[in-house]
Design a protein around this motif. Structure first.
Motif, short mmCIF file in Angstrom:
data_model
loop_
_atom_site.label_atom_id
_atom_site.label_comp_id
_atom_site.label_asym_id
_atom_site.label_seq_id
_atom_site.Cartn_x
_atom_site.Cartn_y
_atom_site.Cartn_z
N CYS A 1 0.85 -1.19 0.00
CA CYS A 1 0.00 0.00 0.00
C CYS A 1 0.89 1.24 0.00
O CYS A 1 2.12 1.14 0.02
CB CYS A 1 -0.93 0.00 1.21
SG CYS A 1 -0.09 0.34 2.79
N HIS A 2 0.26 2.46 -0.01
CA HIS A 2 1.03 3.71 -0.02
C HIS A 2 1.83 3.90 1.26
O HIS A 2 2.78 4.69 1.29
CB HIS A 2 0.09 4.91 -0.23
CG HIS A 2 -0.53 4.94 -1.59
ND1 HIS A 2 0.13 5.42 -2.70
CD2 HIS A 2 -1.76 4.53 -2.04
CE1 HIS A 2 -0.65 5.31 -3.77
NE2 HIS A 2 -1.80 4.78 -3.41
N ASN A 3 1.44 3.20 2.32
CA ASN A 3 2.17 3.31 3.58
C ASN A 3 3.26 2.25 3.72
O ASN A 3 3.95 2.18 4.73
CB ASN A 3 1.20 3.19 4.76
CG ASN A 3 0.27 4.39 4.85
OD1 ASN A 3 0.68 5.51 4.55
ND2 ASN A 3 -0.97 4.15 5.24
N GLY A 4 3.40 1.42 2.70
CA GLY A 4 4.48 0.44 2.69
C GLY A 4 4.16 -0.92 3.26
O GLY A 4 5.05 -1.77 3.35
N HIS A 5 2.90 -1.15 3.65
CA HIS A 5 2.54 -2.48 4.16
C HIS A 5 2.40 -3.45 2.99
O HIS A 5 1.84 -3.11 1.95
CB HIS A 5 1.23 -2.41 4.95
CG HIS A 5 1.27 -1.44 6.08
ND1 HIS A 5 0.39 -0.38 6.21
CD2 HIS A 5 2.12 -1.35 7.13
CE1 HIS A 5 0.67 0.31 7.29
NE2 HIS A 5 1.71 -0.26 7.88
N THR A 6 2.87 -4.64 3.16
CA THR A 6 2.90 -5.61 2.06
C THR A 6 1.95 -6.77 2.30
O THR A 6 1.55 -7.06 3.43
CB THR A 6 4.33 -6.17 1.90
OG1 THR A 6 4.74 -6.79 3.13
CG2 THR A 6 5.30 -5.06 1.53
N LEU A 7 1.63 -7.46 1.20
CA LEU A 7 0.89 -8.72 1.26
C LEU A 7 1.04 -9.44 -0.07
O LEU A 7 1.47 -8.85 -1.07
CB LEU A 7 -0.59 -8.52 1.61
CG LEU A 7 -1.57 -8.11 0.53
CD1 LEU A 7 -3.00 -8.33 1.01
CD2 LEU A 7 -1.38 -6.66 0.16
N CYS A 8 0.70 -10.69 -0.08
CA CYS A 8 0.91 -11.50 -1.28
C CYS A 8 -0.19 -11.26 -2.31
O CYS A 8 -1.27 -10.74 -1.99
CB CYS A 8 0.99 -12.98 -0.92
SG CYS A 8 -0.58 -13.75 -0.45
N HIS B 1 -10.19 -7.48 -0.96
CA HIS B 1 -10.86 -6.48 -1.80
C HIS B 1 -9.99 -5.26 -2.05
O HIS B 1 -10.45 -4.11 -1.96
CB HIS B 1 -12.21 -6.07 -1.21
CG HIS B 1 -13.15 -7.23 -1.03
ND1 HIS B 1 -13.85 -7.79 -2.07
CD2 HIS B 1 -13.48 -7.93 0.08
CE1 HIS B 1 -14.59 -8.78 -1.63
NE2 HIS B 1 -14.38 -8.90 -0.34
N ASN B 2 -8.71 -5.48 -2.31
CA ASN B 2 -7.75 -4.44 -2.68
C ASN B 2 -7.58 -3.37 -1.61
O ASN B 2 -7.33 -2.21 -1.89
CB ASN B 2 -8.14 -3.79 -4.02
CG ASN B 2 -6.95 -3.14 -4.71
OD1 ASN B 2 -5.85 -3.68 -4.66
ND2 ASN B 2 -7.18 -1.99 -5.33
N ARG B 3 -7.77 -3.74 -0.35
CA ARG B 3 -7.61 -2.79 0.76
C ARG B 3 -6.59 -3.37 1.75
O ARG B 3 -6.67 -4.54 2.12
CB ARG B 3 -8.94 -2.55 1.45
CG ARG B 3 -8.93 -1.41 2.47
CD ARG B 3 -10.32 -1.15 3.02
NE ARG B 3 -11.21 -0.68 1.96
CZ ARG B 3 -11.30 0.58 1.56
NH1 ARG B 3 -10.53 1.50 2.13
NH2 ARG B 3 -12.14 0.93 0.61
N CYS B 4 -5.65 -2.53 2.17
CA CYS B 4 -4.59 -2.99 3.05
C CYS B 4 -5.15 -3.53 4.36
O CYS B 4 -5.91 -2.83 5.06
CB CYS B 4 -3.61 -1.85 3.33
SG CYS B 4 -2.31 -2.29 4.52
N PRO B 5 -4.83 -4.72 4.73
CA PRO B 5 -5.35 -5.29 5.98
C PRO B 5 -4.72 -4.65 7.22
O PRO B 5 -5.24 -4.81 8.32
CB PRO B 5 -4.94 -6.77 5.88
CG PRO B 5 -3.75 -6.77 5.00
CD PRO B 5 -3.98 -5.67 4.00
N THR B 6 -3.62 -3.91 7.05
CA THR B 6 -2.95 -3.29 8.20
C THR B 6 -3.45 -1.88 8.48
O THR B 6 -3.82 -1.55 9.61
CB THR B 6 -1.43 -3.26 7.98
OG1 THR B 6 -0.95 -4.59 7.73
CG2 THR B 6 -0.71 -2.67 9.19
N CYS B 7 -3.52 -1.00 7.42
CA CYS B 7 -3.91 0.40 7.64
C CYS B 7 -5.21 0.76 6.96
O CYS B 7 -5.68 1.90 7.07
CB CYS B 7 -2.80 1.35 7.17
SG CYS B 7 -2.54 1.31 5.36
N ARG B 8 -5.83 -0.19 6.24
CA ARG B 8 -7.12 -0.02 5.59
C ARG B 8 -7.09 0.89 4.37
O ARG B 8 -8.12 1.25 3.83
CB ARG B 8 -8.20 0.51 6.56
CG ARG B 8 -8.26 -0.17 7.91
CD ARG B 8 -8.62 -1.64 7.78
NE ARG B 8 -9.95 -1.79 7.24
CZ ARG B 8 -10.36 -2.81 6.49
NH1 ARG B 8 -9.51 -3.76 6.16
NH2 ARG B 8 -11.59 -2.89 6.05
#
Length: 324
Positions: free
Chosen positions: A76-83, A91-98
């Protein structure tokens, strides 16, 4: 798979030996605790050589599924990653920062991954191998220590585990008959043999030579013709299965059909073995002939034995037991 009712079966063994919610559910699901003998996605207490406990390889762990991430690794724009697999699940939303993920690749992390060596994810099950990061995934698809699928074919069972765990699971959860010995003598009775469906009739587990074998007997449609089939599977890997052979025989009224072959490993699914016709196949007309003249009831006796290849008589080679 629908189960076929049986009026009477006698087994005689000759013995010889949803978004926020969906996201939370996805994360929750990934954190379920496994049985000690079941599949564990993370090796216990093992990190790549030279890495601290809070290491790069932990940054490569997807926060949703907890599996190692392989390209494309998203951020995401905040740098959180996922596979990439979990990107669609959340649904294309970061699970860490939303925040919305977009299509940003974390190329730096992908590059770092190339320099890592990691243990096989089945380390806790006995695999001690260490692999370059991008070779590990390929190895794990064929690792001899990966868990086995439940061999029970009468239901959609998703249980996995090692062989002792699966034996106990078959006995306690599926109520499968367990027998000791390398010869068997089974009788199968069905009052209306014309009611043929894709249904497993019976699974019996044999303990023989310190190993476990699954004997399947079922009715299914082969093209337009209903048939009955019996075959054996080995509870272990294919290479080890080749050390054993088995024979099956069915007959009556002065006729008989025989089959001799090597048991297939339970790494091969029940359906794969059945659809390859690797076993004793009995056409319905012949099965009814074996059952008597009125053709109103199915009565089949299947006998067989299991033996170990290259074993001499002094070491205790099993002999056929075809007694009634």
């Amino acid at each position: 798979m629908a189960a076929m009712e049986m009026d009477n079966v006698e087994c005689v063994s000759s013995i010889d030996g949803n978004e926020d919610e969906e996201m939370q559910l996805a994360i929750s699901h990934s954190n379920q605790h496994a049985h000690p003998h079941q599949y564990s996605s993370k090796p216990h207490g093992v990190v790549a050589v030279g890495l601290a406990p809070t290491s790069v390889h932990e940054l490569l762990e997807c926060p949703v599924c907890t599996n190692s991430m392989y390209p494309p690794i998203h951020q995401c724009h905040n740098g959180h990653t996922l596979c990439s697999t979990c990107k669609s699940r959340v649904h294309n939303r970061c699970p860490t920062c939303r925040q919305e993920l977009g299509d940003i690749r974390c190329l730096a992390l992908e590059k770092v991954a190339e320099s890592l060596e990691l243990p096989c994810k089945f380390f806790s099950l006995g695999c001690a191998e260490i692999f370059p990061y991008y070779s590990k995934l390929k190895h794990e698809t064929v690792c001899n220590f990966r868990p086995y699928n439940c061999p029970y074919a009468g239901s959609e069972c998703s249980v996995t585990g090692d062989i002792p765990y699966l034996v106990a699971h078959l006995r306690d959860d599926h109520k499968v008959d367990m027998h000791t010995g390398c010869t068997f003598n089974h009788r199968y009775v069905k009052s209306n043999p014309r009611e043929v469906e894709n249904a497993t009739w019976m699974l019996t587990v044999f303990n023989c030579f310190g190993q476990y074998f699954c004997l399947h007997f079922e009715a299914f449609q082969l093209g337009m013709a209903p048939v009955y089939m019996a075959f054996l599977r080995f509870m272990g890997d294919e290479i080890e299965a080749r050390n054993y052979s088995y024979s099956l025989e069915v007959g009556a009224n002065g006729r008989k059909l025989t089959w001799e072959g090597t048991p297939r490993s339970i790494r091969d699914s029940h359906r794969k073995v059945r659809d390859s016709h690797d076993g004793l196949i009995i056409q319905r007309n012949m099965a009814l002939f074996f059952s008597g003249g009125d053709r109103k009831e199915l009565k089949l006796r299947v006998t067989g034995r299991i033996w170990k290849e290259q074993q001499n008589q002094d070491a205790g080679l099993c002999t056929p037991n075809l007694s009634t």
